[in-house]
Design a protein around this motif. Structure first.
Motif, mmCIF file in Angstrom:
data_model
loop_
_atom_site.group_PDB
_atom_site.id
_atom_site.type_symbol
_atom_site.label_atom_id
_atom_site.label_comp_id
_atom_site.label_asym_id
_atom_site.label_seq_id
_atom_site.Cartn_x
_atom_site.Cartn_y
_atom_site.Cartn_z
ATOM 1 N N ALA A 115 -6.460 -1.189 -33.412
ATOM 2 C CA ALA A 115 -5.659 -0.365 -34.323
ATOM 3 C C ALA A 115 -6.399 0.897 -34.740
ATOM 4 C CB ALA A 115 -5.249 -1.170 -35.553
ATOM 5 N N LEU A 116 -7.657 0.767 -35.143
ATOM 6 C CA LEU A 116 -8.410 1.934 -35.599
ATOM 7 C C LEU A 116 -8.598 2.933 -34.464
ATOM 8 C CD1 LEU A 116 -11.140 0.287 -37.875
ATOM 9 C CD2 LEU A 116 -8.923 1.247 -38.532
ATOM 10 N N GLU A 117 -8.812 2.431 -33.266
ATOM 11 C CA GLU A 117 -8.966 3.323 -32.115
ATOM 12 C C GLU A 117 -7.658 4.054 -31.804
ATOM 13 O OE1 GLU A 117 -12.011 0.072 -31.931
ATOM 14 O OE2 GLU A 117 -9.844 0.180 -32.313
ATOM 15 N N ALA A 118 -6.532 3.349 -31.936
ATOM 16 C CA ALA A 118 -5.237 3.994 -31.692
ATOM 17 C C ALA A 118 -4.966 5.083 -32.721
ATOM 18 C CB ALA A 118 -4.120 2.953 -31.717
ATOM 19 N N VAL A 119 -5.261 4.794 -33.988
ATOM 20 C CA VAL A 119 -5.066 5.791 -35.042
ATOM 21 C C VAL A 119 -5.961 7.007 -34.790
ATOM 22 C CG1 VAL A 119 -5.419 6.250 -37.500
ATOM 23 C CG2 VAL A 119 -4.267 4.151 -36.769
ATOM 24 N N ALA A 120 -7.201 6.766 -34.382
ATOM 25 C CA ALA A 120 -8.110 7.875 -34.091
ATOM 26 C C ALA A 120 -7.577 8.726 -32.947
ATOM 27 C CB ALA A 120 -9.500 7.336 -33.751
ATOM 28 N N ALA A 121 -6.999 8.088 -31.933
ATOM 29 C CA ALA A 121 -6.435 8.834 -30.795
ATOM 30 C C ALA A 121 -5.254 9.692 -31.240
ATOM 31 C CB ALA A 121 -6.013 7.860 -29.704
ATOM 32 N N LEU A 122 -4.459 9.187 -32.176
ATOM 33 C CA LEU A 122 -3.342 9.977 -32.693
ATOM 34 C C LEU A 122 -3.848 11.173 -33.482
ATOM 35 C CD1 LEU A 122 -0.863 7.198 -33.923
ATOM 36 C CD2 LEU A 122 -0.962 8.313 -31.688
ATOM 37 N N ARG A 123 -4.869 10.967 -34.272
ATOM 38 C CA ARG A 123 -5.413 12.070 -35.077
ATOM 39 C C ARG A 123 -5.990 13.168 -34.188
ATOM 40 N NH1 ARG A 123 -5.088 11.490 -40.325
ATOM 41 N NH2 ARG A 123 -5.242 9.484 -41.424
ATOM 42 N N VAL A 124 -6.586 12.802 -33.076
ATOM 43 C CA VAL A 124 -7.101 13.810 -32.136
ATOM 44 C C VAL A 124 -5.967 14.713 -31.671
ATOM 45 C CG1 VAL A 124 -8.047 14.110 -29.812
ATOM 46 C CG2 VAL A 124 -9.113 12.494 -31.389
ATOM 47 N N ARG A 125 -4.771 14.163 -31.578
ATOM 48 C CA ARG A 125 -3.603 14.931 -31.142
ATOM 49 C C ARG A 125 -2.956 15.688 -32.302
ATOM 50 N NH1 ARG A 125 -0.528 11.264 -26.670
ATOM 51 N NH2 ARG A 125 0.877 13.042 -26.800
ATOM 52 N N GLY A 126 -3.535 15.635 -33.477
ATOM 53 C CA GLY A 126 -2.989 16.345 -34.631
ATOM 54 C C GLY A 126 -1.876 15.614 -35.331
ATOM 55 N N ILE A 127 -1.702 14.339 -35.034
ATOM 56 C CA ILE A 127 -0.634 13.547 -35.646
ATOM 57 C C ILE A 127 -1.097 13.023 -36.998
ATOM 58 C CG2 ILE A 127 0.738 11.438 -35.416
ATOM 59 C CD1 ILE A 127 0.671 11.907 -32.364
ATOM 60 N N ARG A 128 -0.240 13.174 -38.006
ATOM 61 C CA ARG A 128 -0.551 12.672 -39.332
ATOM 62 C C ARG A 128 -0.102 11.214 -39.466
ATOM 63 N NH1 ARG A 128 0.815 17.951 -39.638
ATOM 64 N NH2 ARG A 128 3.028 17.599 -39.999
ATOM 65 N N ILE A 129 -0.797 10.483 -40.317
ATOM 66 C CA ILE A 129 -0.585 9.043 -40.423
ATOM 67 C C ILE A 129 0.042 8.701 -41.771
ATOM 68 C CG2 ILE A 129 -1.661 6.774 -40.315
ATOM 69 C CD1 ILE A 129 -1.825 8.443 -37.707
ATOM 70 N N GLY A 130 1.298 8.280 -41.722
ATOM 71 C CA GLY A 130 1.970 7.772 -42.908
ATOM 72 C C GLY A 130 1.943 6.257 -42.913
ATOM 73 N N SER A 131 2.193 5.663 -44.063
ATOM 74 C CA SER A 131 2.230 4.207 -44.136
ATOM 75 C C SER A 131 3.136 3.771 -45.272
ATOM 76 C CB SER A 131 0.829 3.637 -44.339
ATOM 77 O OG SER A 131 0.350 3.899 -45.642
ATOM 78 N N CYS A 132 3.805 2.641 -45.058
ATOM 79 C CA CYS A 132 4.625 2.052 -46.110
ATOM 80 C C CYS A 132 4.638 0.547 -45.923
ATOM 81 C CB CYS A 132 6.033 2.633 -46.126
ATOM 82 S SG CYS A 132 6.957 2.439 -44.587
ATOM 83 N N SER A 133 5.059 -0.165 -46.960
ATOM 84 C CA SER A 133 4.904 -1.612 -46.946
ATOM 85 C C SER A 133 5.923 -2.293 -47.843
ATOM 86 C CB SER A 133 3.491 -1.971 -47.436
ATOM 87 O OG SER A 133 3.316 -3.367 -47.541
ATOM 88 N N GLY A 134 6.167 -3.568 -47.547
ATOM 89 C CA GLY A 134 6.943 -4.405 -48.450
ATOM 90 C C GLY A 134 6.141 -4.841 -49.654
#
Length: 277
Positions: A115-134
């Motif tokens: 998961a952390l590696e996938a998030v890091a790969a998205l950030r390299v592409r300039g993608i922002r990370i949102g999150s929400c939860s129950g």
């Protein structure tokens, strides 16, 4: 005023909105389910993990209320208390659940492998990370600290009780993430979740959706249980979850977020061709 309804967003993905338990942390989504089992046990009502998983993705008060409507659980409640489970009873179970959840959320909240590696790969592409939860805010505040220690710090965190309209399957938390990250278009957003209400949330918001079939609530296995299975057994375990998430309308179904970067590239190719979610 004249609106250009023919306009199509054809740019890249700029925001990915992740669920928490079962998506980024807590491989088998045990933190909410086990604590629900414990909370009901405190009222003399036994429920199984499988039963606790049924309404997963809803706000926790709604989750408890939904469990009380399950015929088998409702029958146990009537046998114990001589009446149906009412709103006051849901309030009481919820009040018992909350401190247990705050106390125990850290026990089950290790990052999902990859998961952390996938998030890091998205950030390299300039993608922002949102999150929400129950989870409600009081639980999220604890989980945010634990996740940060592991290296996960999303750009925004929306809890189910942060917004007056309510939680899933409505679109409000996903749209709040879009606002917080400054996304330019709902078509530039992807919602990733392991539950049907989470997928419905993304669809209601007009976003691309990606369901998870190995991690999370539907498969319901720990990481050790998952990795102990043969490839054939893994495929068999995922199949019902895949079918359920696809029936809910998920645009893509993958096993874990480790596979997400490749899906983002495919979605961007579809956007470039003028496709919409």
């Amino acid at each position: 005023m004249i609106y250009n309804y023919a306009r199509r967003y054809t740019g890249p993905i700029d925001t990915v909105v992740f669920d928490w338990a079962g998506t980024i942390v807590d491989f088998g989504s045990f933190a909410p389910t086990q604590v629900l089992v414990d909370a009901f046990a405190g009222f003399g009502i036994g429920i199984t993990l499988a039963e606790a998983r049924g309404p997963m993705g809803l706000a926790k008060w709604d989750h408890i209320h939904a469990l009380g409507q399950v015929p088998a659980i409702a029958a146990r409640w009537r046998a114990k208390y001589g009446r149906d489970m009412g709103r006051g009873d849901v309030d009481a179970v919820y009040e018992a659940f909350m401190p247990l959840q705050v106390a125990k959320v850290g026990q089950y909240s290790a990052p999902i492998p990859g998961a952390l590696e996938a998030v890091a790969a998205l950030r390299v592409r300039g993608i922002r990370i949102g999150s929400c939860s129950g989870y409600p805010r009081v639980v999220m505040n604890e989980l945010i600290k634990i996740a940060a220690e592991s290296g996960y710090t999303p750009d925004c965190v929306i809890a189910t009780d942060d917004l007056k309209p309510g939680g899933r399957p409505g679109p409000w938390m996903a749209l709040a993430c879009m606002i917080e990250t400054g996304s330019r278009d709902v078509a530039a957003c992807v919602k990733v979740d392991d539950t049907v209400p989470g997928i419905e949330e993304g669809l209601a918001a007009g976003m691309w959706t990606v369901g998870l079939s190995a991690s999370g609530n539907e498969a319901g296995l720990s990481w050790d249980e998952w990795t102990a299975l043969s490839p054939e057994a893994q495929a068999a375990r995922c199949r019902p979850a895949e079918d359920k998430l696809r029936r809910a309308g998920s645009h893509y179904v993958i096993r874990t977020v480790a596979e997400l970067p490749a899906v983002i590239a495919e979605i961007e190719a579809r956007l470039a061709r003028g496709e919409r979610p």
